[in-house]
Design a protein around this motif. Sequence first.
Motif, short mmCIF file in Angstrom:
data_model
loop_
_atom_site.label_atom_id
_atom_site.label_comp_id
_atom_site.label_asym_id
_atom_site.label_seq_id
_atom_site.Cartn_x
_atom_site.Cartn_y
_atom_site.Cartn_z
N ASP A 209 7.42 -8.67 -4.28
CA ASP A 209 7.71 -9.27 -2.98
C ASP A 209 6.44 -9.28 -2.12
O ASP A 209 5.86 -8.23 -1.84
CB ASP A 209 8.82 -8.48 -2.27
N ASP A 210 6.00 -10.49 -1.70
CA ASP A 210 4.76 -10.61 -0.94
C ASP A 210 4.81 -9.82 0.36
O ASP A 210 3.82 -9.22 0.79
CB ASP A 210 4.46 -12.08 -0.62
N THR A 211 5.97 -9.80 1.01
CA THR A 211 6.09 -9.08 2.27
C THR A 211 5.83 -7.59 2.09
O THR A 211 5.14 -6.94 2.89
CB THR A 211 7.49 -9.29 2.88
N SER A 212 6.36 -7.02 1.02
CA SER A 212 6.15 -5.60 0.74
C SER A 212 4.68 -5.31 0.47
O SER A 212 4.11 -4.34 0.99
CB SER A 212 6.99 -5.17 -0.48
N VAL A 213 4.06 -6.16 -0.33
CA VAL A 213 2.65 -5.96 -0.66
C VAL A 213 1.78 -6.11 0.58
O VAL A 213 0.81 -5.36 0.78
CB VAL A 213 2.21 -6.94 -1.76
N ILE B 177 -0.07 4.25 3.58
CA ILE B 177 0.06 3.44 2.36
C ILE B 177 1.11 4.05 1.43
O ILE B 177 1.97 3.34 0.89
CB ILE B 177 -1.30 3.32 1.65
N ARG B 178 1.03 5.36 1.26
CA ARG B 178 2.02 6.02 0.39
C ARG B 178 3.44 5.87 0.94
O ARG B 178 4.40 5.71 0.18
CB ARG B 178 1.67 7.50 0.24
N ARG B 179 3.55 5.90 2.28
CA ARG B 179 4.86 5.74 2.89
C ARG B 179 5.44 4.36 2.57
O ARG B 179 6.62 4.21 2.27
CB ARG B 179 4.75 5.93 4.40
N GLU B 180 4.58 3.33 2.64
CA GLU B 180 5.05 1.98 2.33
C GLU B 180 5.44 1.86 0.86
O GLU B 180 6.46 1.25 0.52
CB GLU B 180 3.95 0.96 2.65
N ILE B 181 4.64 2.46 -0.01
CA ILE B 181 4.92 2.35 -1.45
C ILE B 181 6.20 3.11 -1.82
O ILE B 181 6.97 2.67 -2.69
CB ILE B 181 3.72 2.88 -2.26
N ARG B 182 6.44 4.23 -1.13
CA ARG B 182 7.61 5.04 -1.44
C ARG B 182 8.88 4.52 -0.77
O ARG B 182 9.98 5.03 -1.04
CB ARG B 182 7.37 6.48 -1.01
N ASP B 183 8.72 3.57 0.14
CA ASP B 183 9.89 2.97 0.80
C ASP B 183 10.84 2.41 -0.26
O ASP B 183 10.41 1.73 -1.19
CB ASP B 183 9.43 1.86 1.75
N PHE B 184 12.13 2.72 -0.12
CA PHE B 184 13.11 2.29 -1.12
C PHE B 184 13.20 0.77 -1.22
O PHE B 184 13.63 0.23 -2.24
CB PHE B 184 14.48 2.88 -0.81
N SER B 185 12.77 0.07 -0.15
CA SER B 185 12.83 -1.40 -0.18
C SER B 185 11.57 -2.03 -0.73
O SER B 185 11.49 -3.26 -0.85
CB SER B 185 13.08 -1.93 1.24
N PHE B 186 10.57 -1.19 -1.08
CA PHE B 186 9.31 -1.76 -1.58
C PHE B 186 9.53 -2.43 -2.92
O PHE B 186 10.17 -1.88 -3.82
CB PHE B 186 8.25 -0.66 -1.72
N ASP B 187 8.99 -3.65 -3.04
CA ASP B 187 9.13 -4.44 -4.26
C ASP B 187 7.76 -5.03 -4.57
O ASP B 187 7.23 -5.84 -3.80
CB ASP B 187 10.16 -5.54 -4.06
N ILE B 188 7.18 -4.64 -5.69
CA ILE B 188 5.84 -5.10 -6.04
C ILE B 188 5.77 -6.61 -6.19
O ILE B 188 4.71 -7.22 -6.01
CB ILE B 188 5.38 -4.41 -7.35
N ARG C 49 2.58 -5.42 3.63
CA ARG C 49 2.69 -4.23 4.46
C ARG C 49 1.72 -3.15 4.00
O ARG C 49 1.11 -2.45 4.81
CB ARG C 49 4.13 -3.69 4.45
N VAL C 50 1.57 -3.00 2.67
CA VAL C 50 0.60 -2.05 2.13
C VAL C 50 -0.82 -2.48 2.48
O VAL C 50 -1.66 -1.67 2.90
CB VAL C 50 0.76 -1.94 0.60
N LEU C 51 -1.08 -3.78 2.34
CA LEU C 51 -2.40 -4.30 2.65
C LEU C 51 -2.72 -4.11 4.14
O LEU C 51 -3.85 -3.75 4.50
CB LEU C 51 -2.48 -5.79 2.28
N ASN C 52 -1.76 -4.34 5.01
CA ASN C 52 -1.98 -4.17 6.45
C ASN C 52 -2.30 -2.71 6.80
O ASN C 52 -3.11 -2.44 7.68
CB ASN C 52 -0.75 -4.63 7.23
N ALA C 53 -1.63 -1.79 6.10
CA ALA C 53 -1.90 -0.37 6.34
C ALA C 53 -3.34 -0.03 5.97
O ALA C 53 -4.02 0.75 6.66
CB ALA C 53 -0.92 0.50 5.54
N ALA C 54 -3.83 -0.63 4.88
CA ALA C 54 -5.21 -0.39 4.46
C ALA C 54 -6.19 -1.06 5.42
O ALA C 54 -7.21 -0.48 5.79
CB ALA C 54 -5.42 -0.89 3.03
#
Length: 451
Positions: free
Chosen positions: A321-325, A308-319, A327-332
Motif C-alpha cells: 500500500d503506497d500510503t503505508s510506505v 519508523i518502527r512504529r509505522e512498520i509495526r502498525d497493524f494496518s501497515f501494508d508493504i 508514512r514510513v518515508l515521511n518519518a525518515a
Amino acid sequence: MTKDEDDFELEEAPATLYPDLEVEPTTLTEAQEAAVRTIQSAGFRQIGHFDDILRFAETRDRAGKPKESPHRRFTVGVADLQSVASGLETHQEHEEYSGVTTKDGAYVEFLLQAPGSLSRSGRVIERREWDYQEPTCDHVFNPWTIKIRSREYKTGFHLESPRGHACIELSEISAIAKFLILLGGRHSPSDYTEYTLKVMLTSPGTFDANIKTAQQIADGILFELDAKRGITLNLIPREYGRTTGKKVSRRLKQTISFPSTILPREVAALFSFAAEATENPPFAFLSYYQILEYYMPLTSRRDALKRIRREIRDFSFDISDDTSVLRVLNAAERAKGLSEEEALKILVRDCVREDRLIEFLRSETSTQHFSRKGPIGGVPAINLNATNETIAVQVAKRVYALRNRIVHAKDDPKYSDTPQLLPRSIEANSLDPDILLARFLALETIIDTQD
C-alpha cells in the motif's frame, strides 16, 4: 641556530643572594654520582649544584639532535637523583598534556589544575577526606596525612577497576614528573602542586591504545568528581594558560569510586572547559550547549528510528500500500529536515527526566531568573504552570534562543530584534542559572546516552 653543550656557563649561588644557603654543595654518594651521569647521558648537562639541589639544562631532543635555544633548565634534589635517572630511561613527556608516560603508555601521570591556579589544586585536594573501597591490586599506595584544625585526614585515593584492567590514583607527584614537567620550565614556581593523577593499566596494548585508554579513564574520573561531587580538577594542556574559576565546595568527606561513565573525548574536553570559563559566562554556556549539539544527531536519529518502527509495526501497515510506505518515508524525511531547534526539543524531551527538570527549575535561585521578569531579555520565559507547551519545549526554546543571542552578530537582519549578548555585560554577568540549566541538560543527556 643551535648551541652545543660548551655554551652553557656553570651557575653559581652567591651567598649575598641566598644568605641562608650553604653554598658548599652536598657531597654525592657513588650511586648519586652514577645517577648524574645517567641524567647527563639522557641529554641534560649539569650547570649548577647548590647545597642539596642540582640544576641541569636540556641539550638534546628525543631524537638526540641538539636543542635550539632557549634551553629549558631542570632542577632536582639530591634525594631524587636516582629516581629521576631511572625514570628518564623509562618515561617521556606526554604529547598533549602536562604529564609523563612510560614509553609503552601503560602508565600515565597528569598534572592537575583547579580553576584559579595550579597552586590552588593542592588545597582543593587536601580539604577532602576521600572515602573509597580499598583496592586488592599489588600497587603500593601511601596517602599523605594532612592535619586541619587538630584533625588528620588521609589525602588522595587509589582505585581499582571492577574489571581489573586498570588502577587510578591521586597522590604525590613522582620524582620524574617533578623533574620533567614541574621543575623543567613548563610551569612557574607559583604553579607548584604536590598531587597528580596517575593511570596504571594492568592489561596494556599498543602505545596508542594505552594512551587512549588512560585518557578515557582520566576524563571519566574528573568528570564524575565534577558531576557528582562538585570538585573541579582539570588536565593541563602543554600549551598552558591560566584561568580563574568558581569556588569549590569545602565539604570534607567525598565518597569516590572507579569511573563508570564512558565519555567521548570531545564531550569531556567541553565539560572541562565550561568549568574553567567562569570569567566569560557566555563561553561557559556555549561549552555546555556544544555538548548538547554533539548528541543531537544521535537523539534525532534515535527518534526517527522509533517513529519508523512504529509505522512498520502498525497493524494496518501494508508493504503493497503506497500510503503505508509513504508514512514510513515521511518519518525518515522528517528526521533529515530537522532544524537545530527542533533537534534540541527532541533531545530535551527524550533525554531529560521531567521530574528532575521541574525540581531544578523550582529551586530558590532559579524561579525568578527564568520568569518574564528575569534579567535576560530576548529569550522565552519558562512557566511551570503553562498548559500550551510542555516544560521540555519551553526549556529547549529558551536555551536555543540564548545560544542565538550569544553567537549571532548584532547586525544580522534575521536577529535584529534580539541584540547580541555581549561578554562583560550585565546580562552576561547574570547568566549563572542559565549556565547551570545547560549543565544540567548536558549531564542528563550524557546519562541517557550511556550504553
